[in-house]
Motif scaffolding. Structure first.
Motif, mmCIF file in Angstrom:
data_model
loop_
_atom_site.group_PDB
_atom_site.id
_atom_site.type_symbol
_atom_site.label_atom_id
_atom_site.label_comp_id
_atom_site.label_asym_id
_atom_site.label_seq_id
_atom_site.Cartn_x
_atom_site.Cartn_y
_atom_site.Cartn_z
ATOM 1 N N SER A 11 -16.508 11.016 -31.590
ATOM 2 C CA SER A 11 -15.421 11.388 -32.500
ATOM 3 C C SER A 11 -14.958 12.833 -32.263
ATOM 4 O O SER A 11 -14.215 13.380 -33.068
ATOM 5 C CB SER A 11 -15.829 11.165 -33.956
ATOM 6 N N GLN A 12 -15.395 13.434 -31.136
ATOM 7 C CA GLN A 12 -14.941 14.751 -30.685
ATOM 8 C C GLN A 12 -15.147 15.823 -31.752
ATOM 9 O O GLN A 12 -14.233 16.576 -32.072
ATOM 10 C CB GLN A 12 -13.470 14.672 -30.251
ATOM 11 N N ARG A 13 -16.375 15.889 -32.269
ATOM 12 C CA ARG A 13 -16.697 16.881 -33.301
ATOM 13 C C ARG A 13 -17.432 18.067 -32.685
ATOM 14 O O ARG A 13 -18.010 17.974 -31.606
ATOM 15 C CB ARG A 13 -17.593 16.241 -34.379
ATOM 16 N N CYS A 14 -17.462 19.144 -33.439
ATOM 17 C CA CYS A 14 -18.170 20.369 -33.042
ATOM 18 C C CYS A 14 -19.654 20.055 -32.819
ATOM 19 O O CYS A 14 -20.271 19.377 -33.634
ATOM 20 C CB CYS A 14 -17.977 21.383 -34.159
ATOM 21 N N PRO A 15 -20.252 20.549 -31.701
ATOM 22 C CA PRO A 15 -21.659 20.236 -31.445
ATOM 23 C C PRO A 15 -22.618 20.910 -32.420
ATOM 24 O O PRO A 15 -23.752 20.455 -32.587
ATOM 25 C CB PRO A 15 -21.899 20.751 -30.026
ATOM 26 N N THR A 16 -22.189 21.969 -33.078
ATOM 27 C CA THR A 16 -23.082 22.705 -33.969
ATOM 28 C C THR A 16 -23.214 22.037 -35.337
ATOM 29 O O THR A 16 -24.325 21.822 -35.825
ATOM 30 C CB THR A 16 -22.590 24.154 -34.136
ATOM 31 N N CYS A 17 -22.088 21.708 -35.963
ATOM 32 C CA CYS A 17 -22.156 21.112 -37.303
ATOM 33 C C CYS A 17 -21.894 19.603 -37.268
ATOM 34 O O CYS A 17 -22.214 18.904 -38.224
ATOM 35 C CB CYS A 17 -21.167 21.803 -38.243
#
Ligand SMILES: [Zn+2]
Length: 120
Positions: A11-17
């Motif tokens: 879903s192309q989300r930020c790897p940190t959060c």
């Protein structure tokens, strides 16, 4: 809420959060290339250093080879004999998949080499 790595990546989300979106628009928008400079959820920089995403070209190249080989095999299996029709079909499908190729090569490159670790 814990989001799985695969779900966050797809879903192309930020790897940190694993919450904030990496891109500003949907893949079907003409501005599909525009990325968020910072994660809209946790504010971490999504471009770790200038020119970071140049390396994503190698991932994109591998994706392109995979697409061309897969579609070429499908064209062969379907029994299309004309080389120009085959080239046309392979080219068209490769072009249609450019937004996904572009985005997932960047997402995968950031997840692999961005040095960002998941924090709940
Ligand atoms: Zn984030």
């Amino acid at each position: 809420m814990k989001v799985s790595l695969v779900k966050a990546l797809l879903s192309q989300r930020c790897p940190t959060c694993r919450e904030g979106k990496m891109f500003k628009t949907s893949s079907f928008n003409l501005h599909f290339m525009e990325m968020n400079e910072k994660c809209p959820h946790c504010q971490i920089m999504l471009e770790p250093e200038p020119g970071f995403y140049q390396g994503a070209m190698y991932v994109g190249y591998a994706f392109s080879v995979g697409i061309v080989v897969t579609v070429s095999l499908l064209v062969m299996i379907l029994g299309i004999d004309s080389p120009w029709v085959s080239i046309g079909i392979v080219s068209l499908i490769t072009l249609l998949l450019v937004p996904f190729n572009f985005r997932y090569s960047r997402v995968l490159f950031l997840y692999m080499f961005g040095g960002l670790r998941y924090r709940e």
